[in-house]
Write a protein that holds these residues in place. Sequence first.
Motif, mmCIF file in Angstrom:
data_model
loop_
_atom_site.group_PDB
_atom_site.id
_atom_site.type_symbol
_atom_site.label_atom_id
_atom_site.label_comp_id
_atom_site.label_asym_id
_atom_site.label_seq_id
_atom_site.Cartn_x
_atom_site.Cartn_y
_atom_site.Cartn_z
ATOM 1 N N GLY A 101 -3.996 -12.209 124.657
ATOM 2 C CA GLY A 101 -3.600 -12.283 123.339
ATOM 3 C C GLY A 101 -3.601 -10.895 122.862
ATOM 4 N N LEU A 102 -3.984 -10.664 121.558
ATOM 5 C CA LEU A 102 -4.098 -9.262 121.006
ATOM 6 C C LEU A 102 -5.451 -8.895 120.373
ATOM 7 N N LEU A 103 -5.793 -7.746 120.403
ATOM 8 C CA LEU A 103 -7.237 -7.580 119.717
ATOM 9 C C LEU A 103 -6.841 -6.377 118.682
ATOM 10 N N ALA A 104 -7.109 -6.505 117.587
ATOM 11 C CA ALA A 104 -7.105 -5.677 116.274
ATOM 12 C C ALA A 104 -8.190 -5.309 115.590
ATOM 13 N N TYR A 105 -8.031 -3.718 115.216
ATOM 14 C CA TYR A 105 -9.183 -3.348 114.453
ATOM 15 C C TYR A 105 -8.701 -2.076 113.730
ATOM 16 N N ASP A 106 -8.777 -2.218 112.429
ATOM 17 C CA ASP A 106 -8.262 -1.047 111.416
ATOM 18 C C ASP A 106 -7.020 -0.823 111.824
ATOM 19 N N GLY A 107 -6.036 -1.686 111.746
ATOM 20 C CA GLY A 107 -4.774 -1.120 112.036
ATOM 21 C C GLY A 107 -4.216 -0.975 113.444
ATOM 22 N N LYS A 108 -5.131 -0.920 114.359
ATOM 23 C CA LYS A 108 -4.695 -0.669 115.706
ATOM 24 C C LYS A 108 -4.783 -2.182 116.383
ATOM 25 N N VAL A 109 -3.837 -2.059 117.325
ATOM 26 C CA VAL A 109 -3.734 -3.464 117.857
ATOM 27 C C VAL A 109 -3.501 -3.029 119.541
ATOM 28 N N GLN A 110 -3.870 -4.060 120.376
ATOM 29 C CA GLN A 110 -4.017 -3.784 121.908
ATOM 30 C C GLN A 110 -4.032 -5.178 122.539
ATOM 31 N N LYS A 111 -3.001 -5.268 123.364
ATOM 32 C CA LYS A 111 -2.939 -6.674 124.308
ATOM 33 C C LYS A 111 -4.157 -6.532 125.045
ATOM 34 N N ILE A 112 -4.862 -7.761 125.262
ATOM 35 C CA ILE A 112 -6.006 -7.787 126.162
ATOM 36 C C ILE A 112 -5.746 -9.378 126.889
ATOM 37 N N LEU A 113 -6.738 -9.451 127.853
ATOM 38 C CA LEU A 113 -7.131 -10.661 128.274
ATOM 39 C C LEU A 113 -8.516 -11.062 128.004
ATOM 40 N N LEU A 114 -8.678 -12.056 127.348
ATOM 41 C CA LEU A 114 -9.836 -12.654 127.021
ATOM 42 C C LEU A 114 -10.491 -13.560 127.929
ATOM 43 N N ASN A 115 -11.583 -13.214 128.608
ATOM 44 C CA ASN A 115 -12.323 -14.313 129.573
ATOM 45 C C ASN A 115 -13.560 -14.731 129.091
#
Length: 416
Positions: A101-115
């Motif tokens: 999914g995506l991880l978002a914080y303060d307008g920044k977005v990064q694709k991640i794999l949440l385990n």
Amino acid sequence: MFRPLSVFIGMRYTRAKHRNHFLSFISIVSIIGLALGVAVMIVVLSVMNGFDHEMRTRVLGMVPHAIIESYEPISDWQSLADQVMKASKVMAVAPFTQIPGLLAYDGKVQKILLNGIEPSQESNVSIIDHCMLHGKLNDLVPGKFGIVIGDKAAVRFSVGIGDKLTFIAPEVIVTPAGMFPCMKRFTVVGIFHVGAAEIDGYLCLTNLIDLAHVHRWQSDQVQGLRLKFHSLFDAPLSALDIVKHLGESKYYAIDWTRTHGNLYQAIRMEKAVIGLLLLLIIAIAAFNIISMLVIIVNNKTSDIAILRTIGVMPRQIISIFIVEGTLIGMVGTLIGTVFGILCALNIRTTIAALERVIGYTFLNADIYFIDYVPSKVQTQDVFIVGCAALFLSFIATLYPAWRAACTQPSHALRYE
């Protein structure tokens, strides 16, 4: 001390005389060439061994040796784990659930794999517990929706312990007002550093029960089991055997060779190819020995003829030049081995200092799976390189020695 005639004369020929400074210079050049070839080969093979070791301990230390999944969520994973542990080559088992999914914080977005993990059992199948910079895995308490992220992700988002991040799952929630993305707020409770860019920047961990809630599963349901074997090379066949025992119609296995096998095989192949190419450097240095001995034979023609006239046999003449060439090979190999080992042991700090001086990073973490030059000296490689250098040095002496033995005294002393 008694020494055979061939050894005595061969050693004398390697030392400079009043009129043989040029020959001594060629001997030194041959030694230096062979030493550099041996040193370079040891350093490069040590670096390749370092990459191989880092791949095993870091990347494959975080990536499971194998995973067993079902086509449906697994409810009673404890009993399944007990069955899997009965396999002789299985070292540890831990449950997991993954959601990209995506991880978002303060307008920044990064694709991640949440385990999703079980903190008490995760350290049995991975090295994550030894890579924590801040916090610990036990801080992933069920219901608290804590998250552990890599240091590269933490720097990218400029977050620390206690900050809240928003996870956006690749699914939607249908409401009377329409469809909305599935989002959940997580609190940062830990930061880890593995040293592999693809892990430190894109892998995040949370509690297994919390991720089941995001997945809208029951709290005891998991996606599959992570397996750790006594040897990672046992994973492909052993995982298939386990699945056959459990039932291939219900379970399937994925091992590390399917996820990271290409990278590992590329490292092994590069080591073999580069080693072969560097062996040519030693072979070229051995040609210097051939050239040197041919010049010495031409220069010592009258000496050889005199030795023949006083009864020295052709095989002794051959031994003289074999001793001389082999002695040069031994000195060059010894110097190159010592120098190569010293360079290999200090290459990481040397490269790091050079990067600071010139302001350039040789291994970019966004491209390579590690951001430093590893090195691991293996006795086997040093032994093989040394033996190869000595063997090539010995082979290089055969033609000049045979040519010296073919010297005819009558022709050589005609004008003396």
